[in-house]
Scaffold this active site. Structure first.
Site, PDB file in Angstrom:
ATOM      1  CE1 TYR A   1       7.271  22.591  55.594  1.00  0.00           C
ATOM      2  CE2 TYR A   1       5.838  21.648  53.931  1.00  0.00           C
ATOM      3  CZ  TYR A   1       6.146  21.866  55.256  1.00  0.00           C
ATOM      4  OH  TYR A   1       5.327  21.358  56.228  1.00  0.00           O
TER       5      TYR A   1
ATOM      6  CG  LEU B   1       2.741   7.422  55.145  1.00  0.00           C
ATOM      7  CD1 LEU B   1       3.363   7.155  53.772  1.00  0.00           C
ATOM      8  CD2 LEU B   1       1.569   6.477  55.391  1.00  0.00           C
TER       9      LEU B   1
ATOM     10  CB  ALA C   1       9.651  12.143  46.210  1.00  0.00           C
TER      11      ALA C   1
ATOM     12  CG  ASN D   1       0.999   6.697  49.698  1.00  0.00           C
ATOM     13  OD1 ASN D   1       1.148   5.528  50.019  1.00  0.00           O
ATOM     14  ND2 ASN D   1       1.976   7.592  49.805  1.00  0.00           N
TER      15      ASN D   1
HETATM   16  P1  NAP Z   1       5.260  11.086  55.975  1.00  0.00           P
HETATM   17  O1  NAP Z   1       4.267  11.546  54.968  1.00  0.00           O
HETATM   18  O2  NAP Z   1       4.766  10.375  57.188  1.00  0.00           O
HETATM   19  O3  NAP Z   1       6.374  10.154  55.323  1.00  0.00           O
HETATM   20  C1  NAP Z   1       7.063  10.500  54.163  1.00  0.00           C
HETATM   21  C2  NAP Z   1       8.052   9.389  53.858  1.00  0.00           C
HETATM   22  O4  NAP Z   1       7.337   8.165  53.619  1.00  0.00           O
HETATM   23  C3  NAP Z   1       8.899   9.638  52.621  1.00  0.00           C
HETATM   24  O5  NAP Z   1      10.192   9.172  52.890  1.00  0.00           O
HETATM   25  C4  NAP Z   1       8.221   8.804  51.550  1.00  0.00           C
HETATM   26  O6  NAP Z   1       9.134   8.334  50.552  1.00  0.00           O
HETATM   27  C5  NAP Z   1       7.732   7.644  52.365  1.00  0.00           C
HETATM   28  N1  NAP Z   1       6.558   7.002  51.747  1.00  0.00           N
HETATM   29  C6  NAP Z   1       5.526   7.587  51.103  1.00  0.00           C
HETATM   30  N2  NAP Z   1       4.647   6.671  50.693  1.00  0.00           N
HETATM   31  C7  NAP Z   1       5.118   5.463  51.075  1.00  0.00           C
HETATM   32  C8  NAP Z   1       4.645   4.138  50.917  1.00  0.00           C
HETATM   33  N3  NAP Z   1       3.500   3.876  50.304  1.00  0.00           N
HETATM   34  N4  NAP Z   1       5.399   3.122  51.429  1.00  0.00           N
HETATM   35  C9  NAP Z   1       6.564   3.373  52.072  1.00  0.00           C
HETATM   36  N5  NAP Z   1       7.066   4.622  52.252  1.00  0.00           N
HETATM   37  C10 NAP Z   1       6.339   5.660  51.753  1.00  0.00           C
HETATM   38  O7  NAP Z   1       6.149  12.324  56.524  1.00  0.00           O
HETATM   39  P2  NAP Z   1       6.229  13.904  56.419  1.00  0.00           P
HETATM   40  O8  NAP Z   1       6.779  14.344  55.138  1.00  0.00           O
HETATM   41  O9  NAP Z   1       6.890  14.354  57.666  1.00  0.00           O
HETATM   42  O10 NAP Z   1       4.697  14.408  56.535  1.00  0.00           O
HETATM   43  C11 NAP Z   1       3.870  14.624  55.417  1.00  0.00           C
HETATM   44  C12 NAP Z   1       3.671  16.100  55.114  1.00  0.00           C
HETATM   45  O11 NAP Z   1       3.062  16.789  56.224  1.00  0.00           O
HETATM   46  C13 NAP Z   1       4.962  16.905  54.889  1.00  0.00           C
HETATM   47  O12 NAP Z   1       5.557  16.607  53.646  1.00  0.00           O
HETATM   48  C14 NAP Z   1       4.448  18.298  55.042  1.00  0.00           C
HETATM   49  O13 NAP Z   1       3.751  18.697  53.888  1.00  0.00           O
HETATM   50  C15 NAP Z   1       3.501  18.140  56.240  1.00  0.00           C
HETATM   51  N6  NAP Z   1       4.170  18.412  57.542  1.00  0.00           N
HETATM   52  C16 NAP Z   1       3.740  19.508  58.263  1.00  0.00           C
HETATM   53  C17 NAP Z   1       4.347  19.829  59.462  1.00  0.00           C
HETATM   54  C18 NAP Z   1       3.857  21.016  60.242  1.00  0.00           C
HETATM   55  O14 NAP Z   1       4.549  21.441  61.191  1.00  0.00           O
HETATM   56  N7  NAP Z   1       2.715  21.546  59.899  1.00  0.00           N
HETATM   57  C19 NAP Z   1       5.404  19.035  59.978  1.00  0.00           C
HETATM   58  C20 NAP Z   1       5.792  17.923  59.243  1.00  0.00           C
HETATM   59  C21 NAP Z   1       5.163  17.612  58.040  1.00  0.00           C
HETATM   60  P3  NAP Z   1       9.323   9.019  49.093  1.00  0.00           P
HETATM   61  O15 NAP Z   1       9.200  10.496  49.275  1.00  0.00           O
HETATM   62  O16 NAP Z   1      10.685   8.577  48.706  1.00  0.00           O
HETATM   63  O17 NAP Z   1       8.267   8.487  48.177  1.00  0.00           O
END
Ligand code: NAP
Length: 270
Positions: free
Chosen positions: A52, A187, A229, A237
């Site tokens: 990352y 999300l 972020a 959240n």
């Molecule tokens: P997510 O958590 O589903 O979505 C993140 C997005 O949602 C960002 O753009 C964020 O914006 C926005 N957001 C956050 N809170 C919000 C709210 N209350 N209202 C509206 N929008 C909101 O997506 P993700 O980053 O893919 O998944 C989460 C974490 O899981 C990753 O960061 C990573 O650590 C892990 N992950 C693991 C794998 C794996 O293969 N193991 C794959 C994908 C992800 P801002 O950032 O601008 O606040």
């Protein structure tokens, strides 16, 4: 059900894990500041990975927050092409930590289920460099094969998981084997927040769609890893412990399942 921010899940090793965590994929703009703010708000679990690029910033943020290491829960991952032992040590050096709480195989390698990586992580655990070990993006069959080959059951399978994309078979299998599901992209990376059913439930509870998606996980017993972020998102959240979804709400959300993936065409574990 009575849960609060400080509640924990108990893993099959007896160790405890917070009920939700902060994701850090693409949290590359002022990572230390975002981590410091998250800790200040009450997040205690941080998820990262060797690939990352956020580990040095997370380490810096944790040092700035000056928080007791024993109250934190840090998850990191090794890649399928890595030497697990070497990668684990590199992760810790980047984080500036003596140990992780959980280290995962990021995804199964192409041609096998990662027995060598798993043996490497078992060594990392034996040497005290991580408390627990787990997998990510593994199917039920992959986990069965890994356990049959090594005798060691992962404490966690970290997989993409939301009402729009989840698996009853995986949930049942994990419950039966005391494997905790960590829900990534809970999300849907923002892509399904306007869904009408979700919006109606959110309105009725005076909550946001994001909070409903997080609460759905908490009540299902799965552990959301939520990337945010923006400080207002980080705060929003965490504000999910003062209401409860009814059985009808849970069913309505669960029936939105179409094995949707926000990352690609299909869920990696299906
Ligand atoms: P997510 O958590 O589903 O979505 C993140 C997005 O949602 C960002 O753009 C964020 O914006 C926005 N957001 C956050 N809170 C919000 C709210 N209350 N209202 C509206 N929008 C909101 O997506 P993700 O980053 O893919 O998944 C989460 C974490 O899981 C990753 O960061 C990573 O650590 C892990 N992950 C693991 C794998 C794996 O293969 N193991 C794959 C994908 C992800 P801002 O950032 O601008 O606040």
């Amino acid at each position: 059900m009575s849960i609060e921010l400080q509640s924990t899940a108990t893993l099959h090793t007896g160790h405890k894990m917070p009920l939700l965590g902060l994701g850090t994929w693409q949290l590359t703009h002022d990572t230390p500041g975002a981590i410091q703010n998250a800790i200040h708000l009450g997040y205690r679990m941080i998820d990262t990975s060797g690939d990352y690029g956020t580990q040095p910033g997370i380490g810096k943020g944790l040092r700035r927050a000056d928080i007791d290491r024993s109250t934190l829960y840090v998850v990191t991952k090794v890649e399928e092409t890595d030497n697990a032992y070497t990668a684990a040590r590199k992760n810790l050096a980047e984080l500036g930590l003596e140990y992780a709480d959980l280290m995962l195989i990021h995804r199964p390698p192409k041609d096998n289920v990662g027995e060598d990586l798993w043996q490497g992580l078992m060594r990392v655990q034996r040497e005290g460099l991580t408390r627990d070990i787990g997998v990510s993006n593994y199917s039920v069959g992959d986990i069965e094969e890994l356990v049959a080959a090594t005798g060691e059951v992962p404490v966690v399978n970290q997989i993409e998981w939301s009402p729009f994309g989840w698996s009853r078979e995986m949930l049942d299998f994990c419950q039966l084997n005391t494997i905790h599901i960590q829900a990534y992209s809970p999300l849907t990376r923002g892509k399904q927040l306007h869904n009408a059913t979700l919006a109606e439930i959110a309105k009725r509870h005076s909550k946001t769609p994001a909070q409903i998606l997080i609460r759905w996980n908490l009540q299902l017993g799965t552990i959301p890893i939520i990337k945010a972020a923006q400080p207002k998102h980080q705060a929003e959240n965490l504000d999910v412990f003062d209401f409860e979804l009814s059985d009808n709400d849970m069913d309505a959300l669960g029936s939105l399942n179409e094995h949707y993936s926000a990352l690609g065409n299909r869920l990696a574990y299906m």
